[in-house]
Design a protein around this motif. Sequence first.
Motif, mmCIF file in Angstrom:
data_model
loop_
_atom_site.group_PDB
_atom_site.id
_atom_site.type_symbol
_atom_site.label_atom_id
_atom_site.label_comp_id
_atom_site.label_asym_id
_atom_site.label_seq_id
_atom_site.Cartn_x
_atom_site.Cartn_y
_atom_site.Cartn_z
ATOM 1 N N ALA A 149 -42.484 -41.676 114.701
ATOM 2 C CA ALA A 149 -43.025 -40.838 115.760
ATOM 3 C C ALA A 149 -42.763 -41.512 117.091
ATOM 4 N N PRO A 150 -42.788 -40.750 118.172
ATOM 5 C CA PRO A 150 -42.540 -41.335 119.490
ATOM 6 C C PRO A 150 -43.591 -42.371 119.868
ATOM 7 N N ALA A 151 -43.182 -43.335 120.656
ATOM 8 C CA ALA A 151 -44.135 -44.316 121.192
ATOM 9 C C ALA A 151 -45.233 -43.560 121.925
ATOM 10 N N GLY A 152 -46.446 -44.048 121.790
ATOM 11 C CA GLY A 152 -47.568 -43.420 122.459
ATOM 12 C C GLY A 152 -48.262 -42.335 121.650
ATOM 13 N N THR A 153 -47.723 -42.043 120.450
ATOM 14 C CA THR A 153 -48.402 -41.075 119.595
ATOM 15 C C THR A 153 -49.768 -41.654 119.229
ATOM 16 N N PRO A 154 -50.833 -40.877 119.354
ATOM 17 C CA PRO A 154 -52.165 -41.411 119.056
ATOM 18 C C PRO A 154 -52.263 -41.981 117.637
ATOM 19 N N ALA A 155 -52.957 -43.090 117.509
ATOM 20 C CA ALA A 155 -53.105 -43.758 116.212
ATOM 21 C C ALA A 155 -53.688 -42.828 115.165
ATOM 22 N N ALA A 156 -54.619 -41.972 115.551
ATOM 23 C CA ALA A 156 -55.227 -41.051 114.587
ATOM 24 C C ALA A 156 -54.186 -40.098 113.999
ATOM 25 N N VAL A 157 -53.244 -39.669 114.818
ATOM 26 C CA VAL A 157 -52.173 -38.785 114.339
ATOM 27 C C VAL A 157 -51.269 -39.549 113.384
ATOM 28 N N ILE A 158 -50.908 -40.771 113.761
ATOM 29 C CA ILE A 158 -50.063 -41.608 112.900
ATOM 30 C C ILE A 158 -50.758 -41.859 111.568
ATOM 31 N N ASP A 159 -52.032 -42.198 111.612
ATOM 32 C CA ASP A 159 -52.789 -42.456 110.381
ATOM 33 C C ASP A 159 -52.797 -41.238 109.475
ATOM 34 N N ARG A 160 -52.999 -40.073 110.060
ATOM 35 C CA ARG A 160 -53.048 -38.842 109.252
ATOM 36 C C ARG A 160 -51.683 -38.530 108.636
ATOM 37 N N LEU A 161 -50.623 -38.651 109.417
ATOM 38 C CA LEU A 161 -49.272 -38.431 108.899
ATOM 39 C C LEU A 161 -48.925 -39.428 107.799
ATOM 40 N N HIS A 162 -49.305 -40.684 108.006
ATOM 41 C CA HIS A 162 -49.021 -41.718 107.016
ATOM 42 C C HIS A 162 -49.738 -41.416 105.707
ATOM 43 N N ALA A 163 -51.017 -41.076 105.788
ATOM 44 C CA ALA A 163 -51.793 -40.762 104.584
ATOM 45 C C ALA A 163 -51.204 -39.551 103.863
ATOM 46 N N ALA A 164 -50.826 -38.521 104.612
ATOM 47 C CA ALA A 164 -50.257 -37.317 103.994
ATOM 48 C C ALA A 164 -48.909 -37.617 103.344
ATOM 49 N N THR A 165 -48.120 -38.462 103.986
ATOM 50 C CA THR A 165 -46.820 -38.836 103.425
ATOM 51 C C THR A 165 -46.990 -39.607 102.120
#
Length: 94
Positions: free
Chosen positions: A27-43
């Motif tokens: 994901a682009p730099a600056g993407t909120p950690a909560a979004v990254i965490d959710r995408l990671h868990a779903a992946t």
Amino acid sequence: MAALPDVPTIAETLPGFEALNWFALVAPAGTPAAVIDRLHAATLEAMKRAALRQMFERDGLDVVGSSRAQARAFIAHEIGKWTQIIEEKGLQIQ
């Protein structure tokens, strides 16, 4: 490669050789950690599904799920490795 267990690897034929094909969800730099965490868990959850694993394995791919830190370290290692090879060989984009 799990799909070809009796085929020797290149490294077995040419010691020290290593070239991996890999895919990463980024994901682009600056993407909120909560979004990254959710995408990671779903992946990671999707990668547990038999149908997805079978599709990747059918195509000769090994499914690996890693932490964000592991993925970051792996990508940094790959960039360093290939940068060194490019510089040592004097390779240029054509």
